[in-house]
Design a protein around this motif. Sequence first.
Motif, mmCIF file in Angstrom:
data_model
loop_
_atom_site.group_PDB
_atom_site.id
_atom_site.type_symbol
_atom_site.label_atom_id
_atom_site.label_comp_id
_atom_site.label_asym_id
_atom_site.label_seq_id
_atom_site.Cartn_x
_atom_site.Cartn_y
_atom_site.Cartn_z
ATOM 1 N N UNK A 196 -8.969 9.700 29.086
ATOM 2 C CA UNK A 196 -8.463 8.473 28.471
ATOM 3 C C UNK A 196 -6.959 8.345 28.681
ATOM 4 N N UNK A 197 -6.245 9.436 28.482
ATOM 5 C CA UNK A 197 -4.789 9.393 28.633
ATOM 6 C C UNK A 197 -4.418 9.087 30.081
ATOM 7 N N UNK A 198 -5.174 9.688 31.036
ATOM 8 C CA UNK A 198 -4.895 9.437 32.448
ATOM 9 C C UNK A 198 -5.101 7.957 32.760
ATOM 10 N N UNK A 199 -6.223 7.394 32.279
ATOM 11 C CA UNK A 199 -6.499 5.975 32.522
ATOM 12 C C UNK A 199 -5.434 5.108 31.851
ATOM 13 N N UNK A 200 -5.041 5.523 30.662
ATOM 14 C CA UNK A 200 -4.026 4.798 29.903
ATOM 15 C C UNK A 200 -2.703 4.761 30.692
ATOM 16 N N UNK A 201 -2.334 5.943 31.210
ATOM 17 C CA UNK A 201 -1.107 6.033 32.002
ATOM 18 C C UNK A 201 -1.203 5.137 33.222
ATOM 19 N N UNK A 202 -2.368 5.201 33.888
ATOM 20 C CA UNK A 202 -2.559 4.360 35.074
ATOM 21 C C UNK A 202 -2.428 2.883 34.696
ATOM 22 N N UNK A 203 -3.049 2.507 33.583
ATOM 23 C CA UNK A 203 -2.975 1.116 33.136
ATOM 24 C C UNK A 203 -1.539 0.668 32.931
ATOM 25 N N UNK A 204 -0.737 1.547 32.305
ATOM 26 C CA UNK A 204 0.667 1.204 32.049
ATOM 27 C C UNK A 204 1.424 1.047 33.370
ATOM 28 N N UNK A 205 1.129 1.969 34.323
ATOM 29 C CA UNK A 205 1.845 1.901 35.603
ATOM 30 C C UNK A 205 1.458 0.631 36.360
ATOM 31 N N UNK A 206 0.143 0.303 36.333
ATOM 32 C CA UNK A 206 -0.299 -0.922 37.021
ATOM 33 C C UNK A 206 0.396 -2.142 36.411
ATOM 34 N N UNK A 207 0.490 -2.130 35.073
ATOM 35 C CA UNK A 207 1.114 -3.259 34.398
ATOM 36 C C UNK A 207 2.596 -3.352 34.757
ATOM 37 N N UNK A 208 3.220 -2.193 34.830
ATOM 38 C CA UNK A 208 4.639 -2.146 35.184
ATOM 39 C C UNK A 208 4.847 -2.743 36.582
ATOM 40 N N UNK A 209 3.970 -2.265 37.510
ATOM 41 C CA UNK A 209 4.087 -2.725 38.886
ATOM 42 C C UNK A 209 3.814 -4.224 38.965
ATOM 43 N N UNK A 210 2.803 -4.664 38.197
ATOM 44 C CA UNK A 210 2.464 -6.089 38.210
ATOM 45 C C UNK A 210 3.665 -6.936 37.801
ATOM 46 N N UNK A 211 4.442 -6.429 36.837
ATOM 47 C CA UNK A 211 5.583 -7.227 36.387
ATOM 48 C C UNK A 211 6.620 -7.323 37.498
ATOM 49 N N UNK A 212 6.716 -6.264 38.339
ATOM 50 C CA UNK A 212 7.624 -6.360 39.492
ATOM 51 C C UNK A 212 7.096 -7.351 40.515
ATOM 52 N N UNK A 213 5.759 -7.298 40.729
ATOM 53 C CA UNK A 213 5.190 -8.221 41.693
ATOM 54 C C UNK A 213 5.374 -9.666 41.260
ATOM 55 N N UNK A 214 5.438 -9.869 39.945
ATOM 56 C CA UNK A 214 5.624 -11.233 39.445
ATOM 57 C C UNK A 214 7.091 -11.600 39.413
#
Lengths: 461, 281
Positions: free
Chosen positions: B43-61
């Motif tokens: 769960x923590x690994x997926x959670x971390x991945x989710x946060x990183x994806x969200x972070x990256x998405x904000x850069x892409x936007x």
Amino acid sequence: MSRKKSGIWSFFSSVQLAIVLLSLIAFFALVGTLVPQREAAVEMAARVSPGLFSFLQKIQIFDLYHSVWFFLLMGLLAVNLAVCSLDRFPMAWRRFRMRPSAASQEIWKDISPADRFQAKAGLQEAAAAAERLLKKKYRTSMREDGTESVFLCARKGRFSLFGVYIVHLSILILIAGALIGSIFGVEAFVNITEGETADAVFIRGGERMILPFSVRCDKFTLELYDNGAPKTFQSDLTFLKDGKELHTEKLLVNHPVEFEGFRFYQSSYGAAPGGKATLELSRPGGKSDVVNVAAGYTFDLPGKEGTFEILKVEQNLMNMGPAVKVLVRSRGREETIFVFHHIDQIRQMNPGIIDQVPMFNPGLVRPYTFVLMGLEEKNYTGLQVSKDPGTPVVAFAAVLLVGGLMLILLSYARFVWVRVQLKGEGVDVSVAGRSYKNKAGLEKELQYLLAELKDNLERPA
Amino acid sequence: MINTTVLSWVTFIYFAAFVFYLFRMVLGREFWGTVATWVARAGLAAHTAGLIIRWKASYDMGMGHAPMSNFYESLIFFAWTIALLYLLIEWRLKNRSIGVFVMPIAFLIMAYASIAPGINQRIEPLIPALQSNWLTSHVLTCFMGYAAFTVAFALGIMYLIKSAFSVRGFTPGMFIRLLPSEYQMDDLMYSSAVLGFIFLTLGIVTGSVWAHYAWGSYWSWDPKETWSLITWIVYAVMLHARLVRGWRGKRMAWMSIIGFACVLFTYLGVNLLPSLHSYMT
Ligand code: HEM
């Protein structure tokens, strides 16, 4: 303790008092978040009776964080802290200076079997191994040789004994810094229209304070996101003294500008009243001219038949939109006329208005016709101005506070001893330790030492 | 958005971890504990991945900011720090019995973030006052502190449960017996509170530095600031009561519960009061 303690001294050195004071401060802070403070208190005035309101005002409940009560509590806490620390510091100093003897006997009185082991090794060999280990882990070690035994001692982390005092001192400095700020500090704001200069700011309550210099806003820039929310806004400021430009700097949100001890922060912006307008002037048969005008400007009429002067530029005159007041002097005649931007709508909405108010009649200054093409949008920049000579003091206190806490958390003062005794064919090795806190950590450390020593001595040479 | 999908899955994974921790406590088989730990780690690994994806998405936007800027992101981040800190403690202490109290808190926060009405899950641009590196360090330290206080709170509850059962002279059931000893819980509760106190101090300091830059003064008695000070004082009192007055056990447990109530009010309750910090507006 040799010093006789007076009642007042022991009252102020007690931690019970500290707990009471801290709880009271927390309680006051809590009340301050429930009762509207300062400007917000005005709404309370409407809800309670005037007598009650003025009573509440008198006991400073509407400015709790700057009230006598709060200062008093802070003062008591400061005295409490100072006295308590002075009271205890000598003890910490003694502990800091303490040099234990390596051969101290009482340490070995009730040593548990878990803290000792036997090994087949010579006394000197085992002692050397133990000394090497202690030197590696604690840098120095003391040694005392007996006939049948060797005692070693090392210590570590004694500077952390000062951690508490550093933390407490930092709180004292923090209180002092906050006090300096509230006595000598200034909090004010000023709005400056693009291109204009301000030499005074407004303190809370609208009081004007003259600055020792003046500030000009050369330019204001606003950038928006696609959704219309502001992305950045910035002001180009120039600081002047006696008309001389001393310093120019861009001011952005989160990037304040400091000049002569005053900090300027970009806090807001808005549309400024006044400003420039674009007028079109024409006469029948002639070509028309477009001129940029502002209040106070005077122009020649076409053909030098006279002049016109701009008296006023209004963003919104009597709810009829932008307007310019113009004085026309021609052939010995003077007429004042309002030129509206939305003259056609005004005519539609108020039929007959032109007969009632001749000044609104565009035909008044025939043969000339004025048309107001538009107003130039001008912004003002909203600046927060503050001067807080206590800030560096508070910053220093914060560094001390964090540093002191780190010292307390990351380290603790302890002594460790190793005793190597001849026993039968080999030696008996025991470890012991003393600390004021973190006993569990110390026990782990002793077990680590024991395991290392065991490892060293059992390994074939 | 993919990140919110990942994050809503994390909610279920945390719930599963909680259920396995509960199995362990009720059935008394360590097997379930091992399962629970690995599920929580996943769960923590997926959670971390989710946060990183969200972070990256904000850069892409094109707005590029750490995922800590609105209420939704702060809840998600809070749950992340709790799961992280808990798993670290479990790994260090080799003791799984706190999990059954801490994981449900992480789960509830995630669930609240995903389903509560009026929570905006979109990635949004930062208003100028929030565009600062201090935002990241401020939020990071505050939430690390909150997570440590959450662990102290869970231990406080555990302590009270265990002592309530041991006082009445029951033969305690499996669940109670599997809780750590009262001495151990008391010790750990104190250590967590100290850790939280240090992080909260750092959080208040970084917040003040940021306020100094953004609003012109390092302290302005804004309700959120004031409540963080109240919280800080409560834990300072807790520390002194233990070190100097010798408070232990139940009193410490109550202090950690009161402290956690202050944390929650600082985080959520203050939004009822007008504030610079309001995530809700
Ligand atoms: C907001 C204010 C205060 C803060 C942040 C603070 C902080 C601390 C901290 C972090 C410790 C733990 C030290 C350790 O673990 O070794 C401590 C211990 C202590 N504090 Fe304070 N303190 C404050 C106010 C006071 C006051 C007003 C007193 C006055 C009596 C006081 C007396 C003590 C004492 C006696 C100890 C124990 C020292 C020891 O273990 O030797 N503190 N304080």
